[in-house]
Design an enzyme around this catalytic site. Structure first.
Site, mmCIF file in Angstrom:
data_model
loop_
_atom_site.group_PDB
_atom_site.id
_atom_site.type_symbol
_atom_site.label_atom_id
_atom_site.label_comp_id
_atom_site.label_asym_id
_atom_site.label_seq_id
_atom_site.Cartn_x
_atom_site.Cartn_y
_atom_site.Cartn_z
ATOM 1 N N TYR A 80 0.842 -1.204 0.000
ATOM 2 C CA TYR A 80 0.000 0.000 0.000
ATOM 3 C C TYR A 80 0.875 1.251 0.000
ATOM 4 O O TYR A 80 1.893 1.283 0.683
ATOM 5 C CB TYR A 80 -0.922 0.010 1.228
ATOM 6 C CG TYR A 80 -2.370 0.011 0.791
ATOM 7 C CD1 TYR A 80 -2.923 1.158 0.226
ATOM 8 C CD2 TYR A 80 -3.145 -1.129 0.882
ATOM 9 C CE1 TYR A 80 -4.220 1.147 -0.228
ATOM 10 C CE2 TYR A 80 -4.450 -1.138 0.429
ATOM 11 C CZ TYR A 80 -4.988 0.006 -0.126
ATOM 12 O OH TYR A 80 -6.264 0.001 -0.585
ATOM 13 N N GLU A 85 -0.597 4.912 -0.419
ATOM 14 C CA GLU A 85 -1.368 6.147 -0.661
ATOM 15 C C GLU A 85 -0.497 7.368 -0.380
ATOM 16 O O GLU A 85 0.298 7.368 0.560
ATOM 17 C CB GLU A 85 -2.590 6.189 0.272
ATOM 18 C CG GLU A 85 -3.768 5.448 -0.295
ATOM 19 C CD GLU A 85 -4.928 5.380 0.668
ATOM 20 O OE1 GLU A 85 -5.206 6.395 1.331
ATOM 21 O OE2 GLU A 85 -5.534 4.305 0.749
ATOM 22 N N ASP A 115 -6.865 14.064 -24.277
ATOM 23 C CA ASP A 115 -6.849 12.647 -23.905
ATOM 24 C C ASP A 115 -6.207 11.894 -25.066
ATOM 25 O O ASP A 115 -6.842 11.668 -26.103
ATOM 26 C CB ASP A 115 -8.293 12.191 -23.665
ATOM 27 C CG ASP A 115 -8.387 10.708 -23.319
ATOM 28 O OD1 ASP A 115 -7.363 10.012 -23.443
ATOM 29 O OD2 ASP A 115 -9.478 10.257 -22.946
ATOM 30 N N THR A 145 -3.916 6.448 -21.521
ATOM 31 C CA THR A 145 -3.751 5.091 -21.020
ATOM 32 C C THR A 145 -2.321 4.690 -21.351
ATOM 33 O O THR A 145 -1.643 5.345 -22.149
ATOM 34 C CB THR A 145 -4.711 4.100 -21.717
ATOM 35 O OG1 THR A 145 -4.531 4.222 -23.132
ATOM 36 C CG2 THR A 145 -6.155 4.385 -21.359
ATOM 37 N N LYS A 179 -2.467 0.923 -24.753
ATOM 38 C CA LYS A 179 -2.952 0.802 -26.140
ATOM 39 C C LYS A 179 -1.742 0.893 -27.072
ATOM 40 O O LYS A 179 -0.875 0.041 -26.988
ATOM 41 C CB LYS A 179 -3.994 1.887 -26.406
ATOM 42 C CG LYS A 179 -5.172 1.812 -25.430
ATOM 43 C CD LYS A 179 -6.232 2.832 -25.772
ATOM 44 C CE LYS A 179 -7.099 3.155 -24.603
ATOM 45 N NZ LYS A 179 -8.445 2.668 -24.653
ATOM 46 N N ARG A 186 -1.865 -2.234 -18.338
ATOM 47 C CA ARG A 186 -3.129 -1.478 -18.265
ATOM 48 C C ARG A 186 -2.967 -0.408 -17.202
ATOM 49 O O ARG A 186 -2.637 -0.704 -16.055
ATOM 50 C CB ARG A 186 -4.273 -2.397 -17.851
ATOM 51 C CG ARG A 186 -4.535 -3.518 -18.809
ATOM 52 C CD ARG A 186 -5.899 -4.097 -18.562
ATOM 53 N NE ARG A 186 -6.887 -3.230 -19.174
ATOM 54 C CZ ARG A 186 -7.217 -3.276 -20.466
ATOM 55 N NH1 ARG A 186 -6.631 -4.145 -21.263
ATOM 56 N NH2 ARG A 186 -8.113 -2.476 -20.964
HETATM 57 N N1 PLP Z 1 -9.837 7.710 -23.095
HETATM 58 C C1 PLP Z 1 -9.916 7.227 -24.336
HETATM 59 C C2 PLP Z 1 -9.748 8.178 -25.495
HETATM 60 C C3 PLP Z 1 -10.144 5.872 -24.559
HETATM 61 O O1 PLP Z 1 -10.250 5.402 -25.808
HETATM 62 C C4 PLP Z 1 -10.295 5.011 -23.430
HETATM 63 C C5 PLP Z 1 -10.529 3.566 -23.577
HETATM 64 O O2 PLP Z 1 -11.014 3.012 -24.462
HETATM 65 C C6 PLP Z 1 -10.218 5.569 -22.151
HETATM 66 C C7 PLP Z 1 -9.991 6.913 -22.025
HETATM 67 C C8 PLP Z 1 -10.453 4.742 -20.934
HETATM 68 O O3 PLP Z 1 -9.414 3.892 -20.638
HETATM 69 P P1 PLP Z 1 -9.614 2.720 -19.579
HETATM 70 O O4 PLP Z 1 -10.398 1.661 -20.249
HETATM 71 O O5 PLP Z 1 -8.213 2.328 -19.222
HETATM 72 O O6 PLP Z 1 -10.320 3.312 -18.394
#
Ligand code: PLP
Length: 452
Positions: free
Chosen positions: A51, A53, A228, A257, A260, A266
């Protein structure tokens, strides 16, 4: 697997089958990849038991010296890899990263006497009335993001998602004819709506975005630009997207993320300018609890891999392969959203084959080709059945596929879709889900892909 089988054999068996399935099918899900053995092994260690935090050097638990080392190295690699001023590597997923970003931006931007009181005096000093005021002040802000059906993500202000509930939200789309983003339309919406946060980035848009333009729009209306880059982080890390196509120099806050196109474990990360760093650093306790220390360690390994020259070659190949796949479809008469791609995504409009996205996805799966159905602009079949199939090149590029293999993949997919027929409901009416494939076709396609 033997160790796992001695405790729960069904999990060992499912794990073995998953490996066999991933090896024997064509993985074209645009958000998936194959992480390296180093990344996978790093996730399976005793860091999982710890842990931690808090933040580096300021933990709510004793004995975090090794987690501190891991988090420091992961953040260092992330800053270097993306040229960011600050990196936060604790989020467990992309959605967590976006929530951390939203709350950090709110905490940094919203002028709230109650929030100031919270900062000055701490949680225990706030009265019930203060909390109510705070809820009102933070819950009254505006967010403008790309709509789900145009290729945005749930967390970019989609109504049923928490992002569409915690903000007053509006969405921008793409041109219904060309399928392309129209920056003038985004700017006009932003001028009218005056969002606190402008979100750029996508899950299913097959083109690059001009982040310099997005920043101009944000600046004009006084919004924070949040990008994002979950989907295309690998192309940013591998320097395929540079200049105006690289979000990091333009955005105030960038989320991603790590699993991908970036090919890590993950997880999620948040990058920020120095200005936003102190509030992002409060991701725990604002949004998160204990970080996944074993995953932070695996992120560090993946970032180290992505800093090698071989990753640049990989990322360029991902983009080149997407072009080969797109050309493979177009020369065989298939219609693509935006008539092509310049990232890692190809969005096929399957209505020309007389199928819904759902029918196409299922028929392809029977033939060992794993994809996901996806809306096309102004989709007549809605978000459940859809009229499109989204494909991505990151995973098969990791397996070593190049131009010829992706041309073969396009040929196999067109072959399946041309031969699949829309089925009927039990009552005999037209169905948007059932489909028919000629006997033996699925096995023939599987055999052909096993040769690749
Ligand atoms: N943001 C975008 C643009 C995504 O395509 C995704 C997942 O498909 C996410 C956020 C969310 O990611 P996670 O599934 O790891 O929560």
């Amino acid at each position: 697997l033997e160790v796992i089988a001695s405790v729960e054999p069904r999990i060992a068996e499912a794990t073995r089958k998953e490996l066999a399935d991933q090896r024997s099918s064509l993985k074209l899900i645009a958000s998936e990849n194959y992480a390296s053995p180093a990344v996978l092994l790093t996730m399976g260690t005793w860091f999982s038991d710890k842990y931690a935090e808090g933040t580096v050097g300021h933990r709510f638990y004793a004995g975090c010296q090794n987690v501190d080392t891991v988090e420091t190295i992961a953040a260092e690699h992330a800053r270097e890899l993306f040229g960011a001023e600050y990196a936060y590597v604790q989020p467990h997923s992309g959605i967590d990263a976006n929530l951390v970003a939203f709350w950090s931006i709110l905490a940094h931007r919203v002028e709230s006497p109650a929030l100031e009181k919270l900062g000055a005096r701490g949680v225990n000093e706030l009265t019930d009335v203060d909390w109510e005021t705070l809820r009102h002040e933070l819950g009254n802000q505006r967010l403008l993001g790309m709509s789900l059906d145009a290729g945005g993500h749930l967390t970019h202000g989609f109504r049923p998602n928490i992002s569409g509930k915690m903000f007053h939200q509006q969405q921008y789309g793409t041109d219904p004819v060309t399928g392309l983003l129209d920056y003038d339309v985004v700017a006009a919406k932003a001028r009218e709506f005056k969002p606190l946060i402008l979100v750029a980035g996508y899950s299913a848009y097959p083109r690059r975005v001009d982040f310099a333009k997005m920043r101009e729009i944000a600046d004009e209306v006084g919004a924070t630009l949040m990008v994002d880059m979950a989907h295309f982080a690998g192309l940013v890390a591998g320097k395929v997207f540079t200049g105006d196509e690289d979000p990091v120099p333009h955005a105030h806050v960038v989320t991603s993320t790590t699993h991908k196109s970036l090919r890590g474990p993950r997880g999620g990360i948040v990058l920020a300018t120095e200005e936003y760093a102190p509030s992002v650093d409060r991701g725990c306790p604002m949004v998160l609890g204990g970080p996944l220390s074993h995953v932070m360690a695996a992120k560090a390994v993946a970032f180290a891999e992505a800093r090698q020259d071989s990753f640049k070659t990989y990322a360029q190949q991902v983009a080149d392969n997407a072009k080969s796949l797109a050309e493979g479809f177009m020369k065989r008469g298939a219609k693509l959203v935006t008539d092509g791609t310049d990232n890692h995504i190809v969005l096929v409009d399957v209505s020309g084959f007389g199928l819904t996205g759902r029918q196409a996805e299922s028929a392809l799966l029977d033939a060992g080709i794993v994809t996901n159905r996806n809306s096309v602009p102004a989709d007549p079949n809605g978000a459940w059945y859809t009229s499109g199939v989204r494909l991505g090149t990151p995973a098969l590029t990791t397996r070593g596929f190049g131009h010829d293999e992706f041309d073969n993949v396009a040929e196999l997919i067109v072959h399946v879709l041309q031969n699949a027929e829309a089925g009927t409901t039990k009552a005999g009416g037209p169905s948007k889900a059932s489909y028919l494939l000629p006997d033996g076709l699925a096995d023939k396609v599987k055999a052909a892909s096993a040769e690749m």
